[in-house]
Design an enzyme around this catalytic site. Structure first.
Site, PDB file in Angstrom:
ATOM      1  N   VAL A 230       0.835  -1.195   0.000  1.00 31.43           N
ATOM      2  CA  VAL A 230       0.000   0.000   0.000  1.00 31.43           C
ATOM      3  C   VAL A 230       0.875   1.251   0.000  1.00 31.43           C
ATOM      4  CG1 VAL A 230      -1.769  -1.248   1.288  1.00 31.43           C
ATOM      5  CG2 VAL A 230      -0.196   0.233   2.524  1.00 31.43           C
ATOM      6  N   SER A 231       0.301   2.355  -0.466  1.00 34.47           N
ATOM      7  CA  SER A 231       0.931   3.671  -0.429  1.00 34.47           C
ATOM      8  C   SER A 231       2.298   3.649  -1.121  1.00 34.47           C
ATOM      9  CB  SER A 231       1.021   4.158   1.024  1.00 34.47           C
ATOM     10  OG  SER A 231       1.337   5.531   1.074  1.00 34.47           O
ATOM     11  N   ASN A 232       3.371   4.076  -0.432  1.00 31.84           N
ATOM     12  CA  ASN A 232       4.692   4.035  -1.055  1.00 31.84           C
ATOM     13  C   ASN A 232       5.086   2.620  -1.451  1.00 31.84           C
ATOM     14  OD1 ASN A 232       4.965   6.769  -0.753  1.00 31.84           O
ATOM     15  ND2 ASN A 232       6.596   6.692   0.761  1.00 31.84           N
TER      16      ASN A 232
ATOM     17  N   GLY B  79       3.305   1.879  -4.667  1.00 29.73           N
ATOM     18  CA  GLY B  79       3.991   2.527  -5.775  1.00 29.73           C
ATOM     19  C   GLY B  79       5.276   1.815  -6.154  1.00 29.73           C
TER      20      GLY B  79
ATOM     21  N   SER C 165      -2.890  -0.878  -3.076  1.00 24.20           N
ATOM     22  CA  SER C 165      -3.870   0.046  -2.522  1.00 24.20           C
ATOM     23  C   SER C 165      -3.250   1.425  -2.409  1.00 24.20           C
ATOM     24  CB  SER C 165      -4.323  -0.438  -1.136  1.00 24.20           C
ATOM     25  OG  SER C 165      -5.257   0.448  -0.563  1.00 24.20           O
TER      26      SER C 165
END
Length: 701
Positions: free
Chosen positions: A289-291, A294, A314
């Site tokens: 999720v998040s970083n 990415g 996510s």
């Protein structure tokens, strides 16, 4: 071949060393591994992979595990507290919020959800850098070598190696997959410049010249000179490694997968009934999720070896290549043309304007936890912005007028969704935009701690002495590995404005030299915003000298992290909350989906699910006024993993991209129910579908 340094069995009878079983001499350690590999086996009774022996009850408890000696915690105690804090930092474990029913260690598992297995951990580097990156592989005892699978779990935010334990870690371990983690070159990595102490891979402290997570690139003389001017400061790995770690996040994830294959073949390699475990016979899902999400997206884009089969993430922090060939339209709203702004640009804008926007009548009293933002400071920020000509208004303009204008600038000029406005004040109070702005200015610009970008530094501060700089206590520093999120303010260390009038002080209480007001160090925040814009944030004039050089370096650093939109045809799912107040969707998930559709066209298997009444940090749902308005996005992240798994194992088509109309609970006394969490629809209504039509990405209301 690197040696395995530790092979410990943690069993029901306690701690003891044992020989390393199933070591495979033909299994060559990846060349990027630096130093020793630590191998620990957990019995699932006294300790385990997922909960560090706490079980679902312990993770859900508001009482954190304690150290037997606060000044000298053991590696096991640090690991346990790190897992406890990292799990609870991302997930709402409060009553009624879904923990224990929709997610949690015991859901779909044993009551307490403790998972036995093996853990391998080491340092690695990427080509061209000598900054240590932590990598870890967890192999549950339920792993089936005849049907191997791997889930990637790069840490969210700037967290350490256990940063994704409750997200990708939990799902993968409960599925019986190996889970591979990396701190992505961020992580804890705190270097006390006064004492020269730093953290070993297990979190214990040392001042000796031995492998540590991070030490600033300073000679002893340079460090002494710095300390004489700026005592009691810290260098932090993400901010001060001079490596722009985000540029290598994809490579970190790919290397973690290779490390996972090494660990699996080390574990099972001497069993003649097991074939070598390879990418060809192993299902690999890039996740987190998040970083971390990415990072997995970038890994899928860069995967030239066929290591990754699918992607499920996510709220991913992606900075897509700017493609002006399409616009974004929500419902019948105005087309958004200025999408795909960089994290650094929109976050510094939030740092500058949100403090004043917190006073806007539409959110001032209704925004949850806005009382944490001192009203007098909010007024001062508005007045300082107005005096600099950054807010317009007649001579009779009021604070309300200024705050409304600040909110308009964020929503209209910077494309931040109005749905995030109610959540933005609590993020400002938590210093989210401020901390990201400072850390990423340093990281993208490859600046060192000695550069003190925009007059900012890291140190502990004294709340009883006007938040002036103080030494971090030995107890705080001993626990930092387990309490840090990798990006100050954290673990007792704060953001300090060195150029504050009077003396260096914590940013929220600092006084800007230009205004002589306690305006949250607005001068420093405008400096950071100017670096993002590439021009003076007040006058619009070109930067000069060192500022211009740093702005250019930051711009180059941002280009190094741009995502291409090419997932190489891999089945992929993004889930994102429309109310995301940290990674605004008009600059992340939405434009990435549009870019991908234009880059891959008919070959794309990316699906984008935008969830209503959901946001970035589920942990906030435990608070009154937030939990009543928002559902846990985490539930949909697990559904994304389920969907990609079914696509890869059974060929089940991924549902079309769509808006998912989750329903808020309405009040904190009402427990979350299935009716609040409608599933992603296999065949969504036409009015709910997200599509790129011509040059317009259409998002339903």
């Amino acid at each position: 071949m690197k040696r395995i340094m530790i092979c410990a069995l943690i069993g029901a009878t306690g701690f003891g060393l044992t020989a390393c079983n199933n070591s495979n001499d033909d299994n060559q350690t990846p060349g990027f591994i630096q130093g020793d590999i630590r191998h620990t086996q957990y019995d699932g009774i006294t300790d385990d992979l997922l909960t560090a022996g706490l079980g679902a009850t312990g993770l859900g408890s508001a009482t954190a595990p304690a150290f037997s000696d606060a000044l000298n915690p053991s590696p096991g105690e640090l690991r346990q507290l790190a897992i406890y804090n990292n799990y609870r930092a991302l997930l709402d474990t409060s009553a009624g919020g879904g923990y224990g029913e929709f997610f949690g260690p015991g859901v779909g598992n044993s009551t307490e959800g403790m998972i036995p297995g093996h853990e391998y951990i080491a340092f690695m580097t990427v080509p061209g850098s000598d900054v240590p990156v932590t990598v870890m592989a967890q192999i549950p005892d339920s792993f089936d070598p005849q049907n191997p699978c791997i889930i990637t779990a790069p840490s969210s935010g700037s967290r350490g190696i256990y940063g994704a334990i409750g997200t990708a870690g939990e799902w993968g371990l409960k599925k019986g997959c190996a889970v591979v983690y990396t701190d992505k070159g961020s992580g804890t990595g705190a270097h006390n410049l006064e004492t020269n102490t730093a953290q070993r891979i297990d979190g214990t402290l040392t001042a000796s010249a031995e492998p540590v997570q991070f030490r600033a690139e300073l000679t002893d003389v340079e460090r002494d000179d710095f300390n004489a001017l700026w005592p009691d400061r810290f260098a932090w790995k993400h901010a001060h490694s001079k490596a722009n770690p985000e540029a290598d996040w994809g490579r970190h994830v790919l290397q973690s997968v290779e490390f996972g294959f090494w660990a699996l073949n080390e574990q099972f390699g001497n069993d003649n009934n097991v074939e070598t475990i390879t990418p060809a016979n192993t299902l690999v899902i890039a996740s987190s999720v998040s970083n971390g999400g990415g990072s997995s997206v970038r890994a899928a884009e860069q995967d030239t070896k066929g290591l990754i089969d699918g992607v499920a993430v996510s709220e991913p922090n992606v900075n897509p290549v700017v493609d002006t060939g399409f616009t974004i339209v929500q419902g019948t709203g105005t087309a958004i043309t200025e999408h795909s702004r960089s994290l650094f640009e929109y976050t510094t804008a939030l740092a500058v304007y949100q403090g004043c926007a917190n006073q806007a009548p539409a959110i001032r009293d209704d925004a949850p936890l806005n009382f944490l933002n001192t009203p007098a400071v909010r007024d001062n920020i508005c007045n300082s912005l107005a005096s600099k000509g950054l807010l317009s208004g007649a001579a009779s303009a009021t604070i309300d007028d200024y705050a409304i204008e600040a909110q308009r600038i964020l929503n209209e000029d910077f494309g931040i969704q109005p749905e995030q406005n109610l959540l933005a004040p609590v993020h400002f109070a938590s210093k989210v935009a401020q901390s990201i702005s400072m850390t990423y200015a340093n990281a993208y610009g490859r600046a060192g701690v000695e550069d003190r970008v925009c007059g900012l530094s890291f140190a502990a501060t004294d709340k009883d002495n006007a938040y002036a700089v103080r030494p971090l206590t030995p107890t705080e520093e001993a626990a930092a590995f387990a309490t840090s999120n990798g990006i100050p303010p954290t673990a007792g260390v704060d953001i300090v404005y060195d150029d504050s009038e009077g003396e260096p002080t914590a940013l929220p209480t600092s006084v800007s030299p230009s205004s002589s007001q306690m305006d949250y160090g607005l001068d420093a925040l405008l400096c950071l915003h100017g670096l993002a814009l590439g021009r003076d944030a007040i006058t619009g004039n070109a930067l000069t000298g060192a500022d211009a050089a740093l702005a250019d370096a930051i711009s180059e650093g941002i280009e190094d992290i741009r995502a291409t939109g090419n997932l190489r045809g891999k089945p992929a799912v993004f889930v994102t909350g429309r109310a995301d107040a940290i990674l605004p969707i008009n600059h992340t998930s939405r434009p990435y989906f549009g870019l991908n559709q234009r880059v891959e066209g008919a070959d794309s298997e990316l699906r984008y699910y935008e969830v209503l009444n959901a946001h970035h940090l589920d942990i906030l749902n435990q608070f009154n006024g937030i939990g009543s308005r928002y559902v846990p996005l985490h539930h949909y992240y697990f559904q994304a993993l389920d969907l990609v798994w079914e696509r890869l194992t059974n060929g089940t088509p991924l549902p079309p991209s769509q808006v998912v109309r989750a329903v808020a609970r309405g009040d904190m006394a009402t427990p979350l129910a299935q009716s609040n969490l409608p599933a992603v629809a296999a065949q969504p209504a036409e009015a709910d579908r997200i599509r790129l039509v011509g040059n317009e990405l259409r998002i339903p209301e």
